[in-house]
Scaffold this active site. Structure first.
Site, PDB file in Angstrom:
ATOM      1  N   ASN A  14       0.809  -1.209   0.000  1.00 32.53           N
ATOM      2  CA  ASN A  14       0.000   0.000   0.000  1.00 32.53           C
ATOM      3  C   ASN A  14       0.846   1.263   0.000  1.00 32.53           C
ATOM      4  OD1 ASN A  14      -2.839  -0.972   0.208  1.00 32.53           O
ATOM      5  ND2 ASN A  14      -2.057  -1.980   2.025  1.00 32.53           N
ATOM      6  N   THR A  15       2.005   1.211   0.643  1.00 36.19           N
ATOM      7  CA  THR A  15       2.814   2.428   0.759  1.00 36.19           C
ATOM      8  C   THR A  15       4.171   2.332   0.078  1.00 36.19           C
ATOM      9  OG1 THR A  15       3.639   1.664   2.911  1.00 36.19           O
ATOM     10  CG2 THR A  15       1.727   3.121   2.920  1.00 36.19           C
ATOM     11  N   SER A  16       4.620   1.165  -0.303  1.00 32.20           N
ATOM     12  CA  SER A  16       5.921   1.042  -0.950  1.00 32.20           C
ATOM     13  C   SER A  16       5.955  -0.170  -1.866  1.00 32.20           C
ATOM     14  CB  SER A  16       7.049   0.932   0.093  1.00 32.20           C
ATOM     15  OG  SER A  16       6.926  -0.273   0.830  1.00 32.20           O
ATOM     16  N   GLY A  97      -5.699 -11.381   0.866  1.00 35.84           N
ATOM     17  CA  GLY A  97      -4.655 -10.524   0.306  1.00 35.84           C
ATOM     18  C   GLY A  97      -3.472 -11.338  -0.175  1.00 35.84           C
ATOM     19  N   ASP A  99      -0.390 -10.649  -0.359  1.00 32.85           N
ATOM     20  CA  ASP A  99       0.769 -10.575   0.529  1.00 32.85           C
ATOM     21  C   ASP A  99       0.623 -11.543   1.694  1.00 32.85           C
ATOM     22  OD1 ASP A  99      -1.377  -9.044   1.471  1.00 32.85           O
ATOM     23  OD2 ASP A  99      -0.095  -7.532   2.399  1.00 32.85           O
ATOM     24  N   THR A 175       1.176  14.690  25.317  1.00 31.09           N
ATOM     25  CA  THR A 175       0.254  14.222  24.285  1.00 31.09           C
ATOM     26  C   THR A 175       0.955  13.306  23.295  1.00 31.09           C
ATOM     27  OG1 THR A 175      -1.079  16.222  24.489  1.00 31.09           O
ATOM     28  CG2 THR A 175      -1.331  14.957  22.463  1.00 31.09           C
TER      29      THR A 175
END
Length: 244
Positions: A14-16, A97, A99, A175
């Site tokens: 999804n990102t690489s 999936g 993967d 935070t």
């Protein structure tokens, strides 16, 4: 005498995008990037393509790589009901999936034992496979970065800068720590519950966050950064043998 083919595995997450070059059963290089490196001198005889991206993005990537290597034999991998001694648990096997499927096949090949597979990247994915090759199914949760990003995107006043993410001790007192350590505790709790359900299983991990998360729980594991690529090589080779 048969010639051992050069194989390029393209794992489009999804990102690489991860490119893994194989000569026979040996990995000769691994690269991440938007395009396959041309300066390596590696010319694949075969390309095994595994993508979890949309059909449109997968088609664009397919076209770009095929333009680089127009003479290479191409095989797009999809999840199957059975491959390399593993039986898919899904009623609709193609919806698992690719993967995850390739990771299960590779883990079964490597471990040959009841196994839990953890892939922690954009999402945290867990799959379970028995020693006899029966895939039992698995789980998907948001990864650490995704959890943090969703929390920030859905709130107005939870804000902090990157330099505020400093490790501390005890209950978080900022935070930045509250969010990052809170997300980590959620992931650890999930993994710990899985461990208690399958205490005798071997654990195989891949993905950027998996090893660190499981080490903090003290779970014995085997780290396999090229797990998906190995599964692609196994499945692709089996399919190619069947096509001959």
């Amino acid at each position: 005498m048969s010639v051992v083919p050069n194989v390029l595995v393209v794992d489009a997450g999804n990102t690489s995008i991860k490119f893994t070059a194989w000569v026979g059963n040996q990995v000769v290089w691994v690269e991440r990037g938007d395009t396959c490196p041309l300066d390596s001198g590696f010319i694949p005889d075969r390309i095994y393509f595994a993508s979890v991206r949309s059909k449109e993005l997968s088609a664009l990537l397919h076209a770009d790589i095929q333009a680089q290597f127009p003479r290479s034999e191409w095989l797009t991998l999809s999840s199957q009901a059975q491959a390399c001694g593993v039986r898919n648990a899904y009623f609709e096997p193609e919806r698992l999936g690719i993967d995850r499927w390739l990771g299960v096949v590779a883990a079964h090949h490597l471990i040959q034992h009841d196994t839990v597979i953890v892939d922690a990247g954009t999402a945290i994915k867990i799959d379970i496979v028995k020693q006899d090759g029966a895939h039992l199914g698995g789980y998907i949760t948001p990864g650490l970065v995704m959890m943090e990003n969703v929390l920030l995107s859905k709130t107005a006043r939870i804000r902090y800068d990157a330099h505020e993410k400093i490790a501390g001790y005890g209950v978080p007192n900022s935070t930045a720590r509250a969010v990052t350590e809170g997300c980590q505790e959620m992931a650890l709790g999930f993994l710990e519950r899985i461990y208690h359900r399958y205490p005798t299983f071997k654990w195989v991990v891949t993905g950027g966050d998996a090893e660190a998360l499981l080490n903090s729980l003290g779970i014995a594991l085997e780290c396999q950064p090229n797990l998906v690529a190995l599964g692609a090589k196994l499945v692709g080779d089996e399919l190619m043998r069947g096509n001959k």
